[in-house]
Enzyme design. Structure first.
Site, PDB file in Angstrom:
ATOM      1  N   ALA B 161     -11.697  54.494  56.161  1.00 15.33           N
ATOM      2  CA  ALA B 161     -11.048  53.777  55.058  1.00 15.33           C
ATOM      3  C   ALA B 161     -11.154  52.267  55.238  1.00 15.33           C
ATOM      4  O   ALA B 161     -11.351  51.534  54.274  1.00 15.33           O
ATOM      5  CB  ALA B 161      -9.580  54.173  54.963  1.00 15.33           C
ATOM      6  N   ASP B 162     -11.024  51.801  56.455  1.00 10.68           N
ATOM      7  CA  ASP B 162     -11.086  50.363  56.699  1.00 10.68           C
ATOM      8  C   ASP B 162     -12.492  49.824  56.509  1.00 10.68           C
ATOM      9  O   ASP B 162     -12.682  48.702  56.042  1.00 10.68           O
ATOM     10  CB  ASP B 162     -10.596  50.039  58.120  1.00 10.68           C
ATOM     11  CG  ASP B 162      -9.092  50.198  58.232  1.00 10.68           C
ATOM     12  OD1 ASP B 162      -8.621  51.346  58.138  1.00 10.68           O
ATOM     13  OD2 ASP B 162      -8.398  49.187  58.393  1.00 10.68           O
TER      14      ASP B 162
END
Lengths: 401, 401
Positions: B161-162
């Protein structure tokens, strides 16, 4: 059409297949005029299922729909001289050309970088290839699976001693598409100063490697080889667990004292009150035991009870969801994330996922549904290039467009 | 050599991973990225000298400002006046509390661009929820959907996600900067990391919304056209390391013929149950069993080369050492440039995944320690002289050495 996209006025020729198509899609969402240039039979992605209503048809491929929303389509057989000539005429008025052929293919067709740059010195060429345009593996065979394997992405997902688990979605290609769009924007900024375009050499393998968080930095820092640990996050902050009625994503990345007080209040802290647990490095190193204790604490609670309380305490817990629940996700609905796209030929509207940001002045927009094969031949080849209708008909009959 | 984004100044309030990953792409391309940090309480995994934090923050500058005092906010406002874009990845309320929200900043600099990269965006029922990568991976379906053969959820052992928030964030910043260059208009970008992740799930979301088909875990069902064999296969241990795998993808009939030949045309391959792709997919378990008989006798690297020599898409499932040291392709393409560190020694960093022919991105300076560039920022960027600096110190806006 009234437009107020951030990228209004940019023209992009998109010769990619599945491997690079996302780059053009994200630019088109922001207002660029992205023209998909397909061979007369259509981009191979059009033959890829699943299909709308499971009826295989080049205008019903859902992968094609996903990657080509907001683009226009022109068909051209640029393997033949006449088609190549028309492509070069389109190049004259284009800012960007994106391609994902095997390295050297454009050159073989007489459409290599030097030829393109000579015709339009302001053109940016973005070449997206599995291993880039250089290096000993340049011509190796690859797909998304192979590229996620060689990026380090596969190895760290899954359980110890079990086979690696691959990501949902074609993440090597997605990394390449997004980084391709970033590279294109950088080249356009440079062009503002120099007046000249440039050639972008993007490696999908490298893009996927940039989609891995910890593997290389940890190795370079300590020589540690990151391994699979199930859902236990590499930095020790998260692990999926069970509660009474389902799954919960536990987290120790919020304030430790807050979490500990809560668990202690339920009489379930076990040894976590021992002083060594107040050291973050100790918690990280012994995360497996810590999460075992949390699993026992959660066993007779409901997911909802835990997740809601956790968020009021600013602890980043979540109840995991299925992708199947996303169209009903209240957060996505409130933000207008999904959009209705009308397909008049099918007499229906379909719900499409959108872009992940709200720009206050130049929001991403739905300009058009994904194009039918060659839908804009008349508009682009006839209108922009000024080819008379009867000549277009001949070109079509000869298989040039 | 000139860099593509020279002349662009980014005021960077981001921390942890997603925000710094976004501004890294800008910094590598020559934007001047000034991190505004807290003196203490930095999110720490390792140090700024080695590991993930070193990788994310290379090419950036750092100043610590105490945003809890009025003089600190005032100093930040002076930096806003000379910046092009302000980026943060706090949850929605933090910048507003400091008077650093878009509305407030437009009064200081009307054409400023502000980009917030919060977990859920600034609107909707989860606007104020706290999240890290795994929280978002749970909510977007990745955690559960990436199930292993036994059905255990195995979604990402790290924060993809990052990384996704990073590439979407870099792209959004560039698009807004482009719009401003054309029109003089700034704007507010409300990027939701949750949506960034949902946006790379891909066509399976359309299969869900269009065909109303619930999506099963993908496992080794190909997401880019039917394939069999397709997956990862266990290889011979390498020394003590039994965790060795080769990924193989076979699609067309000619792929299959070359694959069989590369294995030495074993008897089992002429079994009628493997005659067509359809049959190979139907009899996948048996097929995989035969293939693993072969791979378990092979070294993973050798298996890759035997198959690639035959033109079959195959790859070692790279671990950290394979990726960082043994992969000749990444090495040949200069994917691991090295930098001398202030304390001595050299360390490699991952490059961006693309080369711009005229203005290539580069890794030039190691990550700054917190507040390392205080005097440079005050003096060279704001023209603040010694007396005024002492006044800022006295007011508690900045910190003593």
């Amino acid at each position: 059409m009234a437009r107020n996209g951030a990228l209004d006025g940019l023209r992009v020729l998109d010769l990619t297949d599945l491997r690079g198509a996302l780059a053009g899609r994200v630019l088109a969402d922001m207002g660029a005029d992205v023209i998909k240039v397909e061979p007369p039979g259509g981009d191979p992605t059009r033959r890829l299922g699943p299909f709308a209503d499971d009826r295989p048809h080049p205008d019903r491929s859902l992968p094609f729909w996903f990657y080509n929303l907001n683009k226009r389509s022109v068909t051209l057989d640029y393997q033949h001289a006449r088609g190549a000539d028309l492509l070069m005429r389109l190049v004259e008025s284009a800012d960007v050309l994106i391609e994902s052929f095997e390295p050297g293919h454009l050159e073989q067709l007489g459409l290599g970088w030097s030829v393109l740059a000579q015709r339009n010195p302001a053109l940016t060429l973005c070449s997206i290839a599995p291993f880039g345009q250089t290096g000993p593996w340049r011509d190796f065979a690859a797909d998304d699976t192979v590229l996620t394997a060689l990026s380090g992405m596969l190895y760290v997902n899954g359980y110890p001693n079990e086979p690696p688990v691959r990501p949902l979605g074609l993440q090597a290609y997605h990394c390449a598409g997004l980084y391709g769009a970033i590279a294109i924007m950088c080249a356009l900024f440079a062009r503002d100063r120099s007046g000249r375009g440039q050639w972008i050499d993007l490696s999908i393998q490298e893009a996927a490697a940039c989609g891995v968080e910890h593997v290389a930095p940890s190795y370079f820092a300590t020589g540690e080889i990151a391994r699979r640990r199930g859902t236990l996050h590499w930095a020790g902050g998260f692990r999926l667990g069970r509660c009474r009625d389902g799954w919960i994503m536990h987290s120790i990345s919020g304030d430790w004292t807050t979490l500990l007080e809560w668990v202690k209040g339920d009489g379930a802290a076990q040894d976590l009150t021992d002083p060594q647990w107040s050291d973050p490095a100790y918690r990280r190193a012994n995360a497996a035991h810590l999460f075992d204790v949390l699993d026992q604490w959660a066993a007779d609670k409901s997911c909802r009870e835990i997740a809601e309380r956790a968020q009021t305490l600013r602890l980043p817990y979540a109840i995991p969801r299925s992708v199947n629940d996303l169209p009903d996700d209240e957060q996505l609905i409130a933000r207008g994330y999904f959009v209705q796209v009308e397909h008049p030929e099918l007499g229906r509207k379909f719900l499409y996922p959108g872009s992940p940001y709200l720009f206050s002045r130049t929001p991403w927009r739905l300009y058009r549904r994904p194009p039918l094969i060659g839908e804009h031949n008349l508009e682009v080849l006839g209108g922009d290039l000024g080819i008379p209708a009867d000549e277009l008909a001949v070109l079509h009959a000869e298989g040039v467009c | 050599m000139a860099l593509a984004l020279e002349g662009i100044r980014v005021l960077d309030f981001t921390w942890v991973v997603a925000g710094p990953a976004a501004t890294r792409a800008l910094a590598d391309n020559g934007a001047e990225v000034i991190k505004v940090e807290r003196k203490a309480g930095e999110f720490v995994i390792g140090t700024r000298r080695a590991g993930l934090m070193a990788d994310l923050n290379r090419n950036k500058r750092s100043i610590a400002i105490n945003m809890a005092v009025a003089a600190g906010v005032e100093l930040a406002h002076r930096l806003v006046k000379v910046s092009d874009i302000v980026v943060d990845n706090f949850s929605a309320r933090v910048m507003r509390q400091w008077g650093m929200d878009y509305q407030s900043l437009t009064r200081i600099k009307p054409d400023i661009i502000c980009m917030s990269m919060s977990g859920f965006g600034h609107s909707g029922p989860r606007a104020h929820h706290v999240s890290y990568g795994p929280t978002l991976q749970a909510l977007s379906g990745f955690t559960m959907q990436m199930a292993d053969a036994q059905g255990r959820p195995a979604g990402f052992g790290y924060s993809y996600a990052d990384m996704a928030g990073g590439y979407w964030g870099a792209l959004a910043a560039l698009i807004a900067l482009w719009h401003r260059r054309r029109t003089g208009e700034g704007q507010f970008i409300d990027l939701a990391q949750f949506e960034a992740l949902v946006s790379v799930i891909g066509p399976s979301l359309l299969d869900l919304t269009v065909n109303r088909r619930r999506q099963p875990p993908p496992q080794w069902n190909s997401q880019e056209g039917p394939a069999a064999p397709h997956g990862v296969y266990r290889c011979r241990p390498e020394g003590e390391d039994a965790d060795r795998w080769v990924a193989i993808s076979v699609r067309s009939h000619s792929d299959w013929r070359r694959f069989v030949a590369a294995l030495g045309s074993p008897q089992w391959a002429s079994d009628p149950r493997f005659r067509t792709l359809f049959l190979r997919m139907q009899n996948r378990d048996l097929l995989d069993h035969h293939i693993e008989q072969w791979t378990t006798g092979q070294d993973a690297w050798e298996a890759m080369h035997i198959l690639q020599k035959a033109g079959v898409a195959a790859a070692v499932v790279s671990n950290a050492e394979d990726l960082c040291v043994r992969d000749p392709q990444l090495g040949a393409r200069g994917f691991w440039p090295t930098l001398e560190l202030p304390g001595g020694g050299r360390t490699p960093f991952a490059n961006l995944p693309f080369r711009l022919s005229e203005t290539p991105a580069s890794v030039r300076t190691p990550a700054p320690e917190i507040d390392q560039d205080r005097d440079w920022v005050l003096g060279s960027v704001l023209g603040i002289e010694r007396a005024e600096r002492d006044a800022l110190l006295a007011a508690g806006a900045i910190y003593p050495d």
